[in-house]
Scaffold this motif. Structure first.
Motif, PDB file in Angstrom:
ATOM      1  N   LYS A 240       0.836  -1.205   0.000  1.00 27.74           N
ATOM      2  CA  LYS A 240       0.000   0.000   0.000  1.00 27.74           C
ATOM      3  C   LYS A 240       0.868   1.252   0.000  1.00 27.74           C
ATOM      4  O   LYS A 240       0.606   2.200  -0.726  1.00 27.74           O
ATOM      5  CB  LYS A 240      -0.925  -0.004   1.233  1.00 27.74           C
ATOM      6  CG  LYS A 240      -2.233  -0.741   0.962  1.00 27.74           C
ATOM      7  CD  LYS A 240      -3.265  -0.418   1.998  1.00 27.74           C
ATOM      8  CE  LYS A 240      -3.037  -1.284   3.229  1.00 27.74           C
ATOM      9  NZ  LYS A 240      -4.190  -1.243   4.152  1.00 27.74           N
ATOM     10  N   GLN A 241       1.917   1.174   0.804  1.00 25.61           N
ATOM     11  CA  GLN A 241       2.826   2.310   0.885  1.00 25.61           C
ATOM     12  C   GLN A 241       3.465   2.588  -0.476  1.00 25.61           C
ATOM     13  O   GLN A 241       3.477   3.704  -0.962  1.00 25.61           O
ATOM     14  CB  GLN A 241       3.909   1.980   1.906  1.00 25.61           C
ATOM     15  CG  GLN A 241       4.478   3.196   2.574  1.00 25.61           C
ATOM     16  CD  GLN A 241       5.405   2.789   3.705  1.00 25.61           C
ATOM     17  OE1 GLN A 241       5.925   1.667   3.734  1.00 25.61           O
ATOM     18  NE2 GLN A 241       5.607   3.689   4.628  1.00 25.61           N
ATOM     19  N   ALA A 242       3.947   1.507  -1.118  1.00 27.14           N
ATOM     20  CA  ALA A 242       4.647   1.648  -2.395  1.00 27.14           C
ATOM     21  C   ALA A 242       3.724   2.185  -3.476  1.00 27.14           C
ATOM     22  O   ALA A 242       4.108   3.063  -4.257  1.00 27.14           O
ATOM     23  CB  ALA A 242       5.229   0.301  -2.828  1.00 27.14           C
ATOM     24  N   THR A 243       2.497   1.662  -3.529  1.00 29.39           N
ATOM     25  CA  THR A 243       1.601   2.128  -4.582  1.00 29.39           C
ATOM     26  C   THR A 243       1.168   3.552  -4.322  1.00 29.39           C
ATOM     27  O   THR A 243       0.920   4.315  -5.250  1.00 29.39           O
ATOM     28  CB  THR A 243       0.359   1.230  -4.691  1.00 29.39           C
ATOM     29  OG1 THR A 243      -0.120   0.944  -3.389  1.00 29.39           O
ATOM     30  CG2 THR A 243       0.665  -0.047  -5.421  1.00 29.39           C
ATOM     31  N   ARG A 244       1.090   3.932  -3.043  1.00 35.14           N
ATOM     32  CA  ARG A 244       0.699   5.306  -2.734  1.00 35.14           C
ATOM     33  C   ARG A 244       1.813   6.271  -3.136  1.00 35.14           C
ATOM     34  O   ARG A 244       1.583   7.275  -3.781  1.00 35.14           O
ATOM     35  CB  ARG A 244       0.391   5.432  -1.244  1.00 35.14           C
ATOM     36  CG  ARG A 244      -0.649   6.481  -0.979  1.00 35.14           C
ATOM     37  CD  ARG A 244      -1.135   6.472   0.464  1.00 35.14           C
ATOM     38  NE  ARG A 244      -0.230   5.912   1.424  1.00 35.14           N
ATOM     39  CZ  ARG A 244      -0.572   4.915   2.243  1.00 35.14           C
ATOM     40  NH1 ARG A 244      -1.765   4.373   2.161  1.00 35.14           N
ATOM     41  NH2 ARG A 244       0.279   4.462   3.131  1.00 35.14           N
ATOM     42  N   ASP A 245       3.045   5.853  -2.825  1.00 33.09           N
ATOM     43  CA  ASP A 245       4.169   6.735  -3.152  1.00 33.09           C
ATOM     44  C   ASP A 245       4.419   6.767  -4.651  1.00 33.09           C
ATOM     45  O   ASP A 245       4.743   7.800  -5.220  1.00 33.09           O
ATOM     46  CB  ASP A 245       5.446   6.243  -2.443  1.00 33.09           C
ATOM     47  CG  ASP A 245       5.269   6.305  -0.944  1.00 33.09           C
ATOM     48  OD1 ASP A 245       4.309   6.983  -0.516  1.00 33.09           O
ATOM     49  OD2 ASP A 245       6.049   5.665  -0.228  1.00 33.09           O
ATOM     50  N   GLY A 246       4.286   5.577  -5.267  1.00 33.97           N
ATOM     51  CA  GLY A 246       4.582   5.487  -6.694  1.00 33.97           C
ATOM     52  C   GLY A 246       3.510   6.229  -7.449  1.00 33.97           C
ATOM     53  O   GLY A 246       3.704   6.720  -8.522  1.00 33.97           O
TER      54      GLY A 246
END
Lengths: 246, 264
Positions: A240-246
């Motif tokens: 979730k963190q990665a997709t939010r940042d990406g």
């Protein structure tokens, strides 16, 4: 307990030709011109994991990360270029609901046809026929041709056929997003019933909440490679963190 | 081997279902339905007999039955293999989504035509009964051997169907080419002309002798029309052709089937 699914070092290569060569003339011309080289594309690269019997396993990843390809190699539709897939027991693949329906036939005829596509016997289907129709809530429409069904009705029928006979391994690809809210709840309930009955479930979904709710372990795929494999909370959190940042 | 047999038994119900589906779809919304499998050959026979007993004359005893018997076998082979040719490509949606042994698809088309041929056999039986009543033919126990050449043709078609179905996945030209081939094949099989008609064109004979259908048709007529039982040599030739094509088709199919999905 043993493993229901073992995927060891699986790689899947596709030849991407920009335009497909499918006539002899073109093939010959290209053969002469030496243009028969394809661009290689690895949809999966060195993927290994195993799923214990009775476990619920989720696969997450962005579009094009190889999730569906992975499920197809597990259900035997695709043969991996490298590596090996080992499965134990009857697989019920729900890669896409309603594959194998003949829309000219009635729901009743399609139940038997689709059941046989999934490898069930006539006796099994006869016994479970009422249950299937009841679960799909299509009692009034059993003798109507499927081409007159709404897509929700088709999905309901297909789901109830695929799950009525307890498979050893159930493969679910993004299909819980069909039907209305009530039917989705019913589907989840059915899957939970199967799980408690010892069925191994593999789920692909874009709904991370669904994965978190249902799965025990999660694999995160990125560009065909394993990004992470582990506990649901851990993987989903980072994803979730990665997709939010990406 | 044992495992393959088990999978086949597991998917036998699918095979039955697909065949009955084809039957239902073929005759859906037609008033006479399955009767067309009997009527069609009879009507065709009337036309052909009318044409060839007035315009082009062949000296053949019981010409209508001669034609009908040849037509029955040829039509089975051409119909079943043409359907088998497209079977893999047309089942793309299914093959991409569920694991099913892929030979089921060509096999199903062949068996469907085989069932159809048995219904059309009723037309042949009717004509033979008429000929017997009129005293042109005599009933004989050899007629009961009629399934033998049909089974030979069936095995041939299964092999040949798998072969062209596999080729068609990689080269769609096969589909266009095949309809032409079938026409040539029809003329290279003695369906409307007797073998004596070839006396004027001796050079065709060696080609016809390479045509497996020639043997199946001759065998069929021998037992149904001429009350003779073909000897071991004829049987061996028939079995030889059938098994050769079954092995060739099965081998090519097995070698290529894993790559089908990438091309459909």
């Amino acid at each position: 307990m043993g493993n229901a699914v073992e995927v060891s070092n699986v790689s899947m290569r596709f030849n991407m030709s920009k335009d497909k060569v499918d006539s002899i003339k073109e093939y010959m011309i290209r053969l002469v011109k030496r243009q028969l080289f394809f661009e290689e594309f690895w949809a999966l690269k060195e993927v290994s994991f195993s799923v214990e019997k009775g476990d619920v396993f989720g696969i997450v990843g962005l579009n094009g990360s190889g999730k569906s390809t992975l499920l197809k190699t597990i259900s035997g539709i695709l043969k991996p270029t490298e590596g090996r897939v080992y499965t134990e027991g009857v697989i019920s693949p729900m890669i896409e609901l309603g594959a194998g329906f003949d829309t000219d036939l009635t729901a009743r005829e399609n139940v038997f046809l689709n059941g046989s596509v999934l490898g069930f016997s006539r006796a099994q289907m006869k016994e479970k026929f009422d249950e299937i129709v009841e679960f799909a809530e299509l009692q009034e429409f059993v003798d109507v041709a499927v081409k007159n069904f709404s897509s929700g009705m088709v999905a309901r029928l297909a789901f109830s056929i695929a799950t009525v006979i307890k498979p050893d391994i159930l493969i679910v690809d993004e299909i819980l997003a069909v039907g209305d809210f009530l039917f989705q709840q019913k589907c989840e309930q059915r899957i939970q019933e199967l799980m408690s009955g010892g069925t191994t479930v593999l789920i692909v979904s874009h709904s991370i909440e669904q994965i978190e709710r249902l799965c025990h372990r999660v694999l995160w795929l990125e560009h065909g490679r394993m990004r992470m494999l582990g506990d649901t909370q851990e993987v989903c959190g980072l994803y979730k963190q990665a997709t939010r940042d990406g | 081997m044992k495992k393959q047999l088990q999978t086949f038994l597991k998917y036998r119900f699918l095979l039955e279902n697909l065949i009955s589906r084809d039957l239902k779809v073929k005759y859906r919304r037609s008033v006479l339905g399955l009767c067309w499998s009997i009527l069609n050959p009879l009507l065709m026979m009337l036309i052909i007999t009318a044409v060839f007993s007035t315009i082009f004359r062949f000296e053949v005893e019981n010409f209508s039955i001669y034609y009908l018997t040849g037509w029955l076998i040829f039509n089975f082979v051409s119909e079943s293999t043409t359907a088998a040719l497209q079977s893999i490509v047309n089942s793309a949606t299914l093959i991409k989504k569920v694991y099913i042994p892929k030979y089921i698809f060509p096999l199903e088309k062949i068996l469907f035509s085989f069932v159809n041929m048995f219904f059309s056999m009723i037309a042949v039986a009717i004509m033979i009964a008429v000929a017997c009543l009129m005293g042109n033919m005599q009933l004989s126990w050899t007629m009961l051997l009629f399934p033998v050449p049909m089974l030979y043709a069936l095995v041939f078609c299964i092999g040949f169907g798998m072969l062209i179905a596999a080729i068609n996945v990689f080269f769609r030209d096969m589909g266009h080419l095949y309809s032409v081939c079938v026409t040539a094949w029809m003329y290279l099989t003695p369906i409307i002309y007797p073998m004596e008609a070839l006396d004027r064109a001796q050079w065709v004979l060696p080609i016809i002798k390479c045509n497996p259908l020639y043997y199946y048709v001759t065998y069929f007529r021998d037992v149904v029309m001429y009350n003779t039982v073909p000897g071991p040599a004829d049987n061996l030739i028939c079995i030889g052709f059938s098994l050769a094509f079954l092995l060739l088709g099965g081998w090519v199919f097995k070698r290529t089937q894993d790559r089908f999905i990438l091309h459909i």
